[in-house]
Design an enzyme around this catalytic site. Structure first.
Site, short mmCIF file in Angstrom:
data_model
loop_
_atom_site.label_atom_id
_atom_site.label_comp_id
_atom_site.label_asym_id
_atom_site.label_seq_id
_atom_site.Cartn_x
_atom_site.Cartn_y
_atom_site.Cartn_z
N ASN A 1 2.61 29.44 11.86
CA ASN A 1 1.76 29.54 13.05
C ASN A 1 1.43 31.00 13.37
O ASN A 1 0.93 31.31 14.44
CB ASN A 1 2.47 28.90 14.25
CG ASN A 1 3.80 29.57 14.55
OD1 ASN A 1 4.19 30.51 13.86
ND2 ASN A 1 4.49 29.10 15.57
N GLU B 1 6.46 33.82 19.16
CA GLU B 1 5.54 32.70 18.96
C GLU B 1 4.16 32.99 19.53
O GLU B 1 4.02 33.82 20.45
CB GLU B 1 6.12 31.46 19.66
CG GLU B 1 7.48 31.00 19.12
CD GLU B 1 7.36 30.21 17.82
OE1 GLU B 1 6.62 30.63 16.92
OE2 GLU B 1 8.05 29.17 17.70
#
Ligand code: GLP
Length: 239
Positions: free
Chosen positions: A137, A144
């Site tokens: 991702n 993140e």
């Protein structure tokens, strides 16, 4: 900007990175190095360890710093980054505890763990190198994708894609919700940043990285801000 170096395959990428790490510890026996885990650096570490043992290079004064960890798992669990670093680096090279900076993920107060690592990093000063992989991702460490990114060590809620990382699934760990990671400032403050681009399912991330834009939704693009960064690209997996 990242200096992208194309390598034919995983093996070439790994040996080039291992060579760079070897040179670094030969030139600077007191180097401080941040280490990622996962498949991207696995062969690099194996080649590096083999050469250190073969050439009998003294690495007793090198300091190793763990980049990230899953929260809630005991360190002896094979899914943890701790287990990985122990198995691949610390134990074969017989590294002393005081030359390793780590945060534990299990049963400890995570904020205190982050604070502890921040303080230790403050004490040791300049980091010489950071070896990082790229998540499917686009995460770096466990930074993140998000609207805003943290600069320091912090606890993070894992993205859905991250929760299916092989290190977790292959050990049957399907319920890890949080992680702990160094922040982007800590990673970007390393003198030399070594990025490994390899692995299936990352094509979209690689594409974003070539668009020469900085997106917090693709944390790997932040690495372009570094002034002395190299990205060894395993082209067999990026196309
Ligand atoms: C993991 C780790 C990262 C790692 C990345 C890529 O979740 N948090 O430190 O670099 O994802 O993993 P791999 O190298 O196995 O593709």
């Amino acid at each position: 900007m990242l200096n992208m170096i194309e390598c034919e395959n995983y093996r070439e990428m790994s040996s080039r990175c291992a060579e760079e790490l070897l040179l670094l510890v030969e030139r600077n026996p007191r180097a401080k190095i941040i280490l990622a885990t996962g498949n991207s650096p696995l062969l690099t570490y194996r080649l590096f360890v083999k050469e250190i043992i073969h050439k009998q290079i003294n690495i007793s004064e090198v300091t190793w710093i763990k980049l990230d960890e899953w929260a809630g798992l005991p360190e002896e669990n094979p899914a943890t980054y701790e287990y990985f670093i122990n198995k691949e680096i610390l134990s074969p090279l017989n590294i002393k505890k005081d030359k390793y900076i780590t945060f534990g993920g299990k049963g400890k107060n995570i904020n205190q763990e982050c604070e502890k690592v921040e303080n230790l990093l403050g004490e040791i000063g300049k980091i010489d190198a950071a070896v990082v992989g790229i998540g499917r991702n686009g995460h770096i460490g466990l930074n993140e994708p998000a609207k805003e990114l943290n600069i320091g060590a912090h606890c993070v809620k894992l993205d859905t894609i991250t929760k299916t990382h092989k290190m977790l699934t292959s050990s049957g760990e399907h319920h890890v919700e949080y992680g702990i990671t160094l922040g982007l400032d800590q990673i970007l403050s390393a003198e030399r940043l070594i990025v490994l681009a390899t692995g299936e399912g990352k094509q979209n991330v690689y594409k974003k990285m070539t668009e020469r834009k900085i997106l917090t939704e693709v944390p790997a693009t932040m690495l372009h801000l570094h002034r002395n960064a190299v990205c060894y690209v395993d082209v067999s997996s990026t196309k």
